[in-house]
Design an enzyme around this catalytic site. Sequence first.
Site, mmCIF file in Angstrom:
data_model
loop_
_atom_site.group_PDB
_atom_site.id
_atom_site.type_symbol
_atom_site.label_atom_id
_atom_site.label_comp_id
_atom_site.label_asym_id
_atom_site.label_seq_id
_atom_site.Cartn_x
_atom_site.Cartn_y
_atom_site.Cartn_z
ATOM 1 N N PRO A 2 -22.404 41.986 53.947
ATOM 2 C CA PRO A 2 -21.712 43.127 53.337
ATOM 3 C C PRO A 2 -21.545 42.910 51.841
ATOM 4 O O PRO A 2 -21.199 41.813 51.398
ATOM 5 C CB PRO A 2 -20.356 43.123 54.056
ATOM 6 C CG PRO A 2 -20.619 42.464 55.365
ATOM 7 C CD PRO A 2 -21.651 41.421 55.075
ATOM 8 N N GLU A 3 -21.812 43.953 51.067
ATOM 9 C CA GLU A 3 -21.672 43.877 49.617
ATOM 10 C C GLU A 3 -20.431 44.651 49.202
ATOM 11 O O GLU A 3 -19.674 45.124 50.045
ATOM 12 C CB GLU A 3 -22.956 44.400 48.960
ATOM 13 C CG GLU A 3 -24.202 43.638 49.428
ATOM 14 C CD GLU A 3 -25.508 44.173 48.859
ATOM 15 O OE1 GLU A 3 -25.491 44.730 47.746
ATOM 16 O OE2 GLU A 3 -26.546 44.030 49.525
#
Length: 273
Positions: A2-3
Amino acid sequence: MPELPEVENVRQTLEELVPGKTIDQVIVQVPKMIHGMEPDEFVHTLIGQTIEEVRRRGKFLLLDLTHCTLLAHLRMEGKFRLLNEQDEVSKHTHIIFHFTDHTELRFLDVRKFGTMEITHKKGEEETKSIQKLGPEPLSELFTLPPFAEKLKRTSRAVKTALLDQRLVAGIGNIYADEILFRAKVRPERAGSTLSDSEITRIYKETKNVLREAVALGGSTIRTYVNSQGKLGQFQEKLLVYGHAGEPCPICGTTIEKIKLNGRGTHFCPNCQK
């Protein structure tokens, strides 16, 4: 992994769900996930504390409690779920925060790479994890002059520089590809070879891409969902990432995929000359 947009949407959903809840029990099934103290001390510290606010710094979630702040990193596939205590516990649930209202915040992680640590309240900037992070790209602290100066000083590929959390916090593989495509810059270009106009485009598209992705709930690639189980929608806006072998949406040239410092990297050889 996840960014920033995905972690921000997890933060937003947790902020709706958990403030005001008081912890009366903590279960740690995988001790290696706890950093900076022994699991028993981690448990003892959190019992009796109430969650007041959920913040984010880079890819870290920050849960402010009565007397401390809990830092959580989702790593590859970490997820938070708020459930009732009687709900079945998944085999991939490794940390459980049980609340006095008989609900539970559960941390699930298939790969067991996620981490948690405790610091004094709102003292995250003093931790090694946070100290090295660059500015938040959607904040007023992210300004063009220092960003340009650091890019011009590096001989590394510009994509590699964007992935360095010391330059700017929160950008990962997906968004780096999209930023550089929109900015019309090849990912292999050394930072030191970039013109002022190219750096300005990268700076502007960093803000644009991340802002759009946050608004659309992030990108659902593989297993990401937010803490209410909702899918992100930005993957429908991805122009190059995941589109190797397909025509460029701008010029029709076939999108290529290469390995750049071990990361799959997508670009249009015509638009990004």
